[in-house]
Design a protein around this motif. Structure first.
Motif, short mmCIF file in Angstrom:
data_model
loop_
_atom_site.label_atom_id
_atom_site.label_comp_id
_atom_site.label_asym_id
_atom_site.label_seq_id
_atom_site.Cartn_x
_atom_site.Cartn_y
_atom_site.Cartn_z
N LEU A 130 50.79 91.57 21.09
CA LEU A 130 49.72 91.97 22.03
C LEU A 130 50.24 93.24 22.59
N ILE A 131 49.43 94.09 22.52
CA ILE A 131 49.56 95.49 22.98
C ILE A 131 49.48 95.80 24.26
N GLY A 132 48.16 95.48 24.90
CA GLY A 132 47.95 95.97 26.36
C GLY A 132 47.05 94.98 27.11
N VAL A 133 47.18 94.96 28.29
CA VAL A 133 46.37 93.82 28.98
C VAL A 133 45.90 94.85 30.21
N SER A 134 44.75 94.18 31.04
CA SER A 134 43.88 95.04 31.97
C SER A 134 43.12 93.91 32.49
N PRO A 135 43.16 93.71 33.94
CA PRO A 135 41.97 92.87 34.66
C PRO A 135 40.68 93.63 34.62
N LEU A 136 39.82 92.69 35.18
CA LEU A 136 38.60 93.59 35.44
C LEU A 136 38.58 93.66 36.90
N VAL A 137 37.30 94.39 37.35
CA VAL A 137 37.44 94.42 38.79
C VAL A 137 36.15 94.18 39.36
N LEU A 138 36.05 93.09 40.43
CA LEU A 138 34.83 92.58 40.91
C LEU A 138 34.20 93.76 41.76
N THR A 139 32.97 94.19 41.33
CA THR A 139 32.65 95.22 42.02
C THR A 139 30.90 95.00 42.36
N ALA A 140 30.67 95.72 43.59
CA ALA A 140 29.30 95.36 44.39
C ALA A 140 28.65 96.66 44.87
N PRO A 141 27.43 96.65 44.97
CA PRO A 141 26.71 97.99 45.56
C PRO A 141 27.66 97.99 47.11
N LEU A 142 27.41 99.31 47.50
CA LEU A 142 27.70 99.63 48.93
C LEU A 142 26.92 99.10 49.86
N GLU A 143 25.55 98.79 49.55
CA GLU A 143 24.77 98.29 50.65
C GLU A 143 24.12 97.17 49.87
N GLN A 144 24.03 95.73 50.61
CA GLN A 144 23.35 94.67 49.95
C GLN A 144 22.70 93.77 51.22
N PRO A 145 21.78 93.10 51.03
CA PRO A 145 21.31 92.42 52.12
C PRO A 145 22.21 91.26 52.44
N GLY A 146 22.53 90.73 53.55
CA GLY A 146 23.58 89.77 53.81
C GLY A 146 25.07 89.92 53.95
N VAL A 147 25.44 91.32 53.56
CA VAL A 147 26.56 91.62 53.36
C VAL A 147 27.02 92.99 54.26
N ALA A 148 27.82 92.92 55.18
CA ALA A 148 28.21 93.78 56.18
C ALA A 148 28.65 94.98 55.42
N LYS A 149 28.83 96.44 55.83
CA LYS A 149 29.33 97.34 55.13
C LYS A 149 30.74 97.37 55.03
N ASP A 150 31.30 96.88 56.15
CA ASP A 150 32.94 96.71 56.32
C ASP A 150 33.21 95.21 55.82
N ALA A 151 32.56 94.52 55.12
CA ALA A 151 32.84 93.00 54.67
C ALA A 151 34.22 93.09 53.75
N ASP A 152 34.99 92.29 53.73
CA ASP A 152 35.99 92.14 52.96
C ASP A 152 35.92 90.97 52.12
N ALA A 153 36.54 90.59 51.09
CA ALA A 153 36.43 90.12 49.95
C ALA A 153 36.05 88.58 50.39
N LYS A 154 36.68 87.88 51.27
CA LYS A 154 36.24 86.55 51.91
C LYS A 154 34.87 86.61 52.34
N ALA A 155 34.55 87.72 53.15
CA ALA A 155 33.03 87.73 53.59
C ALA A 155 32.14 87.89 52.55
N PHE A 156 32.59 88.92 51.46
CA PHE A 156 31.80 89.04 50.32
C PHE A 156 31.36 87.64 49.59
N PHE A 157 32.23 86.80 49.40
CA PHE A 157 32.17 85.56 48.87
C PHE A 157 31.40 84.46 49.70
#
Length: 337
Positions: A130-157
């Motif tokens: 096994l040579i290398g490992v890497s996580p993926l990153v859960l990514t989202a738009p900067l602005e989307q309905p129902g999600v505040a701009k300063d929302a943390d991960a818990k608020a996003f979920f």
């Protein structure tokens, strides 16, 4: 005076000796010893195009491997079917001088996703390291309905749960780690976005920036670049803890997603038919190369945290991932036929 019987007997013995010698010579060529291997150039088969992440990793190893072996090491790109064409090439190789640089799916769930796959990862490929490992990153738009701009991960979920199947997520295709990883995330977090496949990760990122998607799992390099450019927001990494590949980004476990640890990885494999002594020798050399500071740095720049396991270590990783993802594939009835 020599009798006809003695002449005949000598002829038979001479012929027999020649046959034994020929058989021995054939045996040596058919199954070279680890001490004399390699006897010709070594191929590293990559199932992805030049410039891709697997291709870059293979080429990072080709030069130091050539110096140690004393033979040219040639990288060959056999592109198609998510790397499975290249994996098939390796599985069928009988020259004892062909190995492959694989990604997760080629060595775990390829045949589970598509029974028509012409090789069996667990039977036809022998793990090297096994040579290398890497996580993926859960990514989202900067602005989307129902999600505040300063929302943390818990608020996003919380917003994702509220939206249900009104949200959608993008991936590079059915059966990719981005697809399976998000489906696994859904079972762990209670969210229910709908899958939309694209041709690649850059296209997924573009769709998110355009508001067509509400979330996606992206490779760290792409996710970090878009976030630093102020175009996307980073929710969390899919590894059990934080990752040096995505500095400052929390793990999804910190957002309350339990029992979730997803990583992409790459590894070297050999045909199962390659003699075990040669595989053992080759695995040791590849681990030695992987652990040099120069190669570790190059792999990190390519988006990998270097591991460099024994063949047994890789086999254990294959077993773990195959069990977890095959269960998900069967439960969700996922297929790329």
């Amino acid at each position: 005076m020599t009798s006809l019987y003695q002449i005949a007997r000598r002829t038979v013995l001479t012929a027999s000796s020649a046959l034994v010698a020929a058989a021995a010579t054939t045996s040596v060529f058919a199954s070279p010893s680890a001490d004399t291997w390699p006897t010709r150039p070594v191929r590293i088969v990559v199932g992805f195009p030049g410039g891709s992440s697997p291709d870059l990793t293979a080429r990072t190893f080709s030069e130091p491997l050539s110096k140690i072996l004393g033979q040219p090491v040639i990288v060959e790109n056999k592109v198609g079917a998510g790397g499975n064409i290249g994996a098939t090439e390796v599985a069928r190789a009988s020259d004892n001088h062909t190995i492959g640089l694989m990604i997760n799916g080629n060595m775990t769930i390829a045949k589970i996703l598509n029974p028509a796959t012409t090789y069996d990862p667990l039977k036809d490929l022998a793990p090297l390291t096994l040579i290398g490992v890497s996580p993926l990153v859960l990514t989202a738009p900067l602005e989307q309905p129902g999600v505040a701009k300063d929302a943390d991960a818990k608020a996003f979920f919380a917003a994702a749960k509220q939206a249900g199947d009104k949200w959608s997520y993008g991936t590079p295709g059915v059966g990719t780690i981005g697809h399976l990883g998000t489906e696994l995330l859904k079972t762990r977090s209670g969210i229910a976005p709908v899958h939309v496949p694209y041709s690649g990760y850059p296209q997924v990122a573009t769709a998110m920036m355009g508001g067509q998607l509400q979330m996606a799992l992206l490779p760290p390099a792409l996710a970090m670049a878009q976030a630093q450019a102020g175009k996307l927001r980073l929710i969390g990494v899919t590894s059990s803890g934080r990752s040096a590949l995505a500095p400052g980004v929390p793990s999804l476990a910190e957002a309350g997603v339990s029992n979730f640890d997803l990583q992409i990885w790459n590894a070297f494999a050999a045909p199962y038919a390659m003699p075990e002594a040669i595989r053992t020798k080759l695995a040791g050399i590849l681990v030695e190369i992987a652990r040099t500071p120069q190669v570790r740095q190059k792999l990190f720049q390519q988006g990998w945290q270097t591991v460099g396991t024994s063949p047994e270590g890789l086999a254990n990783r294959i077993k773990k991932d195959t069990e977890e993802l095959s269960k998900l594939i069967k439960e969700q009835k996922i297929s790329n036929q």
